[in-house]
Design a protein around this motif. Structure first.
Motif, mmCIF file in Angstrom:
data_model
loop_
_atom_site.group_PDB
_atom_site.id
_atom_site.type_symbol
_atom_site.label_atom_id
_atom_site.label_comp_id
_atom_site.label_asym_id
_atom_site.label_seq_id
_atom_site.Cartn_x
_atom_site.Cartn_y
_atom_site.Cartn_z
ATOM 1 N N PRO A 409 -12.405 4.268 -7.556
ATOM 2 C CA PRO A 409 -12.454 5.429 -8.825
ATOM 3 C C PRO A 409 -13.163 5.055 -9.887
ATOM 4 C CG PRO A 409 -10.035 4.531 -8.113
ATOM 5 C CD PRO A 409 -11.028 4.345 -7.079
ATOM 6 N N GLU A 410 -12.888 3.728 -10.244
ATOM 7 C CA GLU A 410 -13.862 3.031 -11.397
ATOM 8 C C GLU A 410 -15.427 2.751 -10.998
ATOM 9 O OE1 GLU A 410 -11.751 0.918 -14.388
ATOM 10 O OE2 GLU A 410 -9.904 0.758 -13.035
ATOM 11 N N LYS A 411 -15.527 2.664 -9.795
ATOM 12 C CA LYS A 411 -17.044 2.104 -9.535
ATOM 13 C C LYS A 411 -17.265 3.198 -8.233
ATOM 14 C CE LYS A 411 -17.333 -2.366 -10.529
ATOM 15 N NZ LYS A 411 -15.990 -2.936 -10.682
ATOM 16 N N LEU A 412 -17.589 4.491 -8.489
ATOM 17 C CA LEU A 412 -17.575 5.557 -7.475
ATOM 18 C C LEU A 412 -18.804 5.344 -6.491
ATOM 19 C CD1 LEU A 412 -16.834 8.861 -9.570
ATOM 20 C CD2 LEU A 412 -15.463 7.924 -7.797
ATOM 21 N N GLY A 413 -19.864 4.551 -6.807
ATOM 22 C CA GLY A 413 -20.814 4.168 -6.016
ATOM 23 C C GLY A 413 -20.324 3.194 -4.879
ATOM 24 N N GLN A 414 -18.944 2.743 -4.845
ATOM 25 C CA GLN A 414 -18.750 1.775 -3.831
ATOM 26 C C GLN A 414 -17.404 2.437 -3.180
ATOM 27 O OE1 GLN A 414 -17.534 -2.202 -5.779
ATOM 28 N NE2 GLN A 414 -19.525 -2.246 -6.787
ATOM 29 N N ARG A 415 -17.532 2.056 -1.882
ATOM 30 C CA ARG A 415 -16.315 2.496 -0.901
ATOM 31 C C ARG A 415 -15.229 1.662 -0.974
ATOM 32 N NH1 ARG A 415 -13.792 3.637 3.730
ATOM 33 N NH2 ARG A 415 -14.652 5.252 4.921
ATOM 34 N N ARG A 416 -13.869 1.904 -0.821
ATOM 35 C CA ARG A 416 -12.858 0.906 -0.567
ATOM 36 C C ARG A 416 -12.622 0.951 1.113
ATOM 37 N NH1 ARG A 416 -8.318 3.718 -2.478
ATOM 38 N NH2 ARG A 416 -9.416 5.445 -2.064
ATOM 39 N N ARG A 417 -12.147 -0.092 1.203
ATOM 40 C CA ARG A 417 -12.048 -0.769 2.831
ATOM 41 C C ARG A 417 -10.603 -1.324 2.817
ATOM 42 N NH1 ARG A 417 -15.935 1.515 5.738
ATOM 43 N NH2 ARG A 417 -17.883 1.793 4.480
ATOM 44 N N VAL A 418 -9.962 -1.240 3.942
ATOM 45 C CA VAL A 418 -8.983 -2.131 4.587
ATOM 46 C C VAL A 418 -9.564 -3.420 4.682
ATOM 47 C CG1 VAL A 418 -6.930 -2.766 6.059
ATOM 48 C CG2 VAL A 418 -7.524 -0.247 5.251
ATOM 49 N N ALA A 419 -9.231 -4.483 3.899
ATOM 50 C CA ALA A 419 -9.853 -5.773 3.990
ATOM 51 C C ALA A 419 -8.852 -6.754 3.130
ATOM 52 C CB ALA A 419 -11.249 -5.924 3.224
ATOM 53 N N ILE A 420 -8.963 -7.950 3.692
ATOM 54 C CA ILE A 420 -8.285 -9.190 2.864
ATOM 55 C C ILE A 420 -8.546 -9.169 1.341
ATOM 56 C CG2 ILE A 420 -8.023 -11.474 2.899
ATOM 57 C CD1 ILE A 420 -8.092 -11.662 5.741
ATOM 58 N N GLY A 421 -7.719 -9.015 0.447
ATOM 59 C CA GLY A 421 -8.050 -9.250 -0.955
ATOM 60 C C GLY A 421 -7.900 -7.730 -1.518
ATOM 61 N N ALA A 422 -8.202 -6.790 -0.700
ATOM 62 C CA ALA A 422 -8.008 -5.485 -1.332
ATOM 63 C C ALA A 422 -6.629 -4.944 -1.541
ATOM 64 C CB ALA A 422 -8.606 -4.359 -0.264
ATOM 65 N N PRO A 423 -6.380 -4.125 -2.552
ATOM 66 C CA PRO A 423 -4.952 -3.761 -2.733
ATOM 67 C C PRO A 423 -4.191 -3.263 -1.601
ATOM 68 C CG PRO A 423 -6.630 -2.636 -4.233
ATOM 69 C CD PRO A 423 -7.263 -3.345 -3.519
ATOM 70 N N ALA A 424 -2.786 -3.301 -1.761
ATOM 71 C CA ALA A 424 -2.074 -2.929 -0.726
ATOM 72 C C ALA A 424 -1.710 -1.247 -0.813
ATOM 73 C CB ALA A 424 -0.809 -3.678 -0.341
ATOM 74 N N ASP A 425 -2.823 -0.456 -1.057
ATOM 75 C CA ASP A 425 -2.498 0.723 -1.367
ATOM 76 C C ASP A 425 -3.078 1.509 -0.126
ATOM 77 O OD1 ASP A 425 -1.849 0.249 -3.960
ATOM 78 O OD2 ASP A 425 -3.737 0.270 -4.702
ATOM 79 N N LEU A 426 -2.021 1.937 0.518
ATOM 80 C CA LEU A 426 -2.743 2.412 2.025
ATOM 81 C C LEU A 426 -2.038 3.495 2.598
ATOM 82 C CD1 LEU A 426 -2.149 -1.155 3.540
ATOM 83 C CD2 LEU A 426 -4.318 -0.312 3.129
ATOM 84 N N CYS A 427 -2.806 4.332 3.512
ATOM 85 C CA CYS A 427 -2.364 5.541 3.867
ATOM 86 C C CYS A 427 -2.517 5.267 5.681
ATOM 87 C CB CYS A 427 -3.286 6.705 3.733
ATOM 88 S SG CYS A 427 -3.309 8.468 4.578
ATOM 89 N N LEU A 428 -1.425 5.575 6.355
ATOM 90 C CA LEU A 428 -1.346 5.222 7.729
ATOM 91 C C LEU A 428 -1.060 6.616 8.581
ATOM 92 C CD1 LEU A 428 -0.869 3.207 10.147
ATOM 93 C CD2 LEU A 428 1.497 3.394 9.887
ATOM 94 N N LEU A 429 -2.098 6.830 9.285
ATOM 95 C CA LEU A 429 -1.937 8.224 10.023
ATOM 96 C C LEU A 429 -0.989 8.073 11.414
ATOM 97 C CD1 LEU A 429 -5.648 9.661 9.788
ATOM 98 C CD2 LEU A 429 -3.702 9.619 8.109
ATOM 99 N N ASP A 430 -0.800 9.219 12.015
ATOM 100 C CA ASP A 430 -0.054 9.011 13.288
ATOM 101 C C ASP A 430 -0.729 9.199 14.460
ATOM 102 O OD1 ASP A 430 -0.800 11.558 13.220
ATOM 103 O OD2 ASP A 430 1.086 12.674 13.284
ATOM 104 N N ARG A 431 -1.926 8.997 14.394
ATOM 105 C CA ARG A 431 -2.852 8.834 15.515
ATOM 106 C C ARG A 431 -4.184 8.159 15.205
ATOM 107 N NH1 ARG A 431 -2.706 15.378 15.475
ATOM 108 N NH2 ARG A 431 -0.927 14.922 14.692
ATOM 109 N N PRO A 432 -4.901 7.876 15.955
ATOM 110 C CA PRO A 432 -6.253 7.252 15.959
ATOM 111 C C PRO A 432 -7.126 8.305 15.237
ATOM 112 C CG PRO A 432 -5.482 7.002 18.165
ATOM 113 C CD PRO A 432 -4.484 7.818 17.571
ATOM 114 N N TRP A 433 -8.322 7.767 14.885
ATOM 115 C CA TRP A 433 -9.268 8.639 14.181
ATOM 116 C C TRP A 433 -9.911 9.436 15.362
ATOM 117 C CZ3 TRP A 433 -10.080 11.012 10.099
ATOM 118 C CH2 TRP A 433 -11.151 11.471 9.489
ATOM 119 N N ALA A 434 -10.116 9.171 16.446
ATOM 120 C CA ALA A 434 -10.750 9.998 17.408
ATOM 121 C C ALA A 434 -10.120 11.117 17.516
ATOM 122 C CB ALA A 434 -10.905 9.006 18.735
ATOM 123 N N SER A 435 -8.778 11.320 17.436
ATOM 124 C CA SER A 435 -7.961 12.623 17.766
ATOM 125 C C SER A 435 -7.689 13.248 15.997
ATOM 126 C CB SER A 435 -6.643 12.544 18.503
ATOM 127 O OG SER A 435 -5.870 11.449 17.901
#
Ligand SMILES: [Zn+2]
Length: 474
Positions: A409-435
């Protein structure tokens, strides 16, 4: 906490350890003694979604109001029935559009009710209509503001762009945000950018109180006026863009817009300009060309963007924050109200990306649905509620639609990822992305974490609230 068996973007199945400091480990991890474990069951784990353009106080107020526009209310009879809702004191109605019962005024509202003061907000958020008791109430102790329309010496009951005056007149305290915090968490939203131009120290304090009490768990980036300063934005709230709200019918002097941009940049703030019409956009681009663009400066809505303007946005390096769901929610009205030559330029998506423009999305709630998944679905289909298609070549892949909510949100040119050091702000889906990618809907969201804390867990909800899915007992 350990989130086990989660899919990361790219398809790997991993365990992810989180705490308040953020994501601390990813891999095949054994739980420590006493560590809470959340089984991801192979569902996709994403950074929490961020709504890049919302109006939380207006959304809270709208939820306490009568709906009086499409799709709930579609004609004069529905409208009259909605306004005759039982009760006393002010009746506040929102979401009105002239397709319901024409352009309103006090006479039209008086024919429906004079039993109580009524105020009706136009769907654009820029206009209020009052019945006669409503007009009497707002003018009882204060003189009329310039935005109260006057014809032949009398007031028509129409008030334009006077929300600050109205708030002061009605003495209304900002509403509670708890229901919105819960609603957004259910959709996997862990952060929001409040884009209300009138945001100042008062609303900053209200956001702080709602966050401190836990009513609003989401991180907040607060845009607003120049009276909003760093010292007024406490913990969990960051200072966002200086917001300039243009109005095609009453554009400010060009030099004032230049001065606004210079002042914001001198304060180290980015500029966000509301551009809901082609004229507003062209005017804004001319102003940026003259004043200069700082990294992060943004165009809100870019509702109508012809190719020449699109090229200028790219050349100037501006960011666009759009609302893909307006094609679904309002598209059928656009198809009758917007000139057909302009229809391909409505809420473009793919063309911005192809031109190398950074694109993000926000709900603009309460003026659109607060559900980002509905917006992603609309971005991939470009379909209206009635099933027509607008600008089909603007459709995005599900991956690109999701990306609109995963920008920093503060640097819209950058994409957030689930990675070590990233904030623990997460959204878990009930299925894999393929479905999940072919079934975009908030029903996919199984759990939401903010700052390492579980703020939504679908399994806690009764089956009726789980999108109808009933799990057999284990
Ligand atoms: Zn807005």
């Amino acid at each position: 906490m350990l989130i086990r068996n989660a899919e990361l973007e790219g398809g790997a199945i991993c365990d992810v350890r989180i705490d308040r400091e953020g994501i601390v480990a990813i891999g095949q991890i054994a739980a420590c003694d006493g560590e809470p474990v959340f089984d991801g069951d192979g569902g996709l784990l994403l950074p929490g979604l961020h709504d890049h353009h919302i109006h939380v106080a207006a959304l809270a107020a709208a939820q306490a109001s009568v709906k009086c526009g499409p799709p709930e209310v579609n004609g004069p009879d529905d409208f009259a029935a909605a306004l005759r809702t039982a009760g006393s004191g002010w009746l506040r109605a929102t979401g009105y559009h002239e397709s319901v019962a024409g352009l309103l005024d006090a006479n039209a509202l008086d024919r429906i009710t004079v039993d109580r003061p009524v105020r009706v907000q136009h769907r654009s958020g820029r206009m209020w209509f009052f019945n006669s008791p409503g007009l009497d109430a707002i003018l009882a102790n204060r003189s009329a503001p310039p935005g109260l329309e006057r014809v032949d010496g009398g007031y028509t009951g129409r008030l334009f762009d006077e929300d600050d005056w109205l708030r002061a007149t009605l003495g209304s305290a900002p509403p509670a945000f708890a229901a919105i915090g819960t609603q957004l968490a259910r959709s996997g939203v862990t952060g929001l950018t409040d884009m209300s131009p009138g945001n100042g120290p008062l609303i900053a304090r209200h956001f702080a109180a709602e966050r401190a009490s836990g009513s609003l768990p989401q991180h907040v980036l607060l845009a607003g006026g120049f009276d909003l300063v760093d010292t007024a934005t406490p913990d969990g709230i960051s200072l966002g863009a200086a917001k300039l709200h243009l109005h095609e019918a009453d554009l400010p002097p060009f030099d004032d817009v230049i001065a606004f941009i210079h002042r914001a940049h001198a304060l180290g703030r980015v500029v966000a300009v509301h551009c809901a019409t082609e004229v507003e956009l062209i005017y804004t681009l001319a102003a940026f060309a003259e004043a200069g663009v700082a990294p992060g400066d943004r165009i809100e809505h870019a509702s109508v963007t012809p190719d020449t303007a699109l090229a200028d946005i790219a050349r100037l390096g501006l960011i666009v924050v759009t609302q893909p769901h307006f094609i679904f929610e309002r598209g059928d009205i656009y198809r009758t109200d917007v000139e057909s030559r302009d229809q391909p330029f409505l809420y473009r998506l793919r063309a911005f990306l192809d031109a190398g423009i950074t694109l993000a999305a926000g709900s603009d709630a309460p003026f659109g649905s607060a559900d980002p998944w509905m917006a992603m679905a609309a971005a991939t289909s470009r379909r209206t509620r009635a099933g027509a298609t607008i600008g089909p070549s603007e459709a995005l892949t599900p991956e690109r639609a999701l990306d609109l909510y995963l920008r920093d949100p503060e640097k819209l040119g950058q994409r957030r990822r689930v990675a070590i050091g990233a904030p623990a702000d997460l959204c878990l889906l009930d299925r894999p992305w393929a479905s999940a990618r072919s079934a975009l809907s908030s029903d996919l969201v199984r759990a939401t974490f903010i700052g390492g804390r579980l703020v939504f867990n679908r399994i806690d909800q009764p089956p009726a609230q789980r999108g109808g899915r009933v799990y057999p007992p284990a």
